[in-house]
Design a protein around this motif. Sequence first.
Motif: not given
Length: 314
Positions: A53-57, A60-67, A289-296, A299-305
């Motif tokens: 949770p939170g990795m693609f907010e 996807a937004g804050k909604d858990y199911l949308d994530q 995927m128990e880690h963070g993202k190097s970019i906020e 763009q960081g979510e695109v980089a993660l994928v």
Amino acid sequence: MQRRDFLMQGTAAGVAGAAAMGLVGAAARGDAAETTPSGAKGEKFKLKYGPHPGMFENHAGKDYLDQLKYAADQGFTGWEDNGMKGQSPQMQEKIGKTLDDLGMTMGVFVAHGDFGSKAFVRKDDKAARAKVVQDVKDSIDVAKRVNAKWMTVVPDGYDNNVEWGYQTANCVDLLRECAAVFEPHGYVIVLEPLNWFRDHPGLFLHKIPQAYEICRAVDSPSCKILFDIYHQQIQEGNLIPNIDLAWDEIGYFQAGDNPGRNEPGTGEINYRNVFKHIHEKGFEGVIGMEHGKSIEGKQGEVALVAAYRAADAF
């Protein structure tokens, strides 16, 4: 090996690593066309990588199911949530149904972890040991709601005043009690060794060989190892040989590069080779995927994928 062959292999490895970092960089710049080296967006990954949770907010937004739905759209077929026990039973039911509808596999949540306790290594504190068993029992209904199989247990702190052999025996005894709770349900405790040198000094379980020894002694299908690649790179390295040596007792993996504990391709671990090895050994479970993202941000979510597309391109 001939010198020429050695140089050729080294060059190939360097090109692969540069390509992976280039993909992450392209994602950060917003070059979407450069972020999918292995098939189109949404194609399922070869392994069940599990976002949290939170990795693609940002997308996807804050909604858990949308994530959850967004992660599935990106091709992820696993999921994990360490704090799942903190969700309401009603929300747990919704999460379980959504995972089932999306064809995703639930990974771990934490059944027990109390870093200030010494319940596992001291047998004289019967109340603390009883609480560990109760924590495991309390996890059963949660697991049923979200269709989970694996639950993390951290065997707490070590005791400077007791020999390691006695502490190990005490830990084994308590884990046998916990495993007996899970066995009738087919659930699995996964023991997570955590590194001493960067994050968790003073915890009892910190090495894969140590976890392997304990699992062999517990001798239950409901007690296995959580092999966190980030922690073990820091603690002892030698990742692929240790994976092979401990294979029969490994139930789950988690990922994160080092240093930084961010997505693959941002540190020193050759995740493409590690994931390829795990895949070739026939692993069908979740890699959390128990880690963070190097970019906020987005763009960081695109980089993660992009990073997982690169690491999964074997």
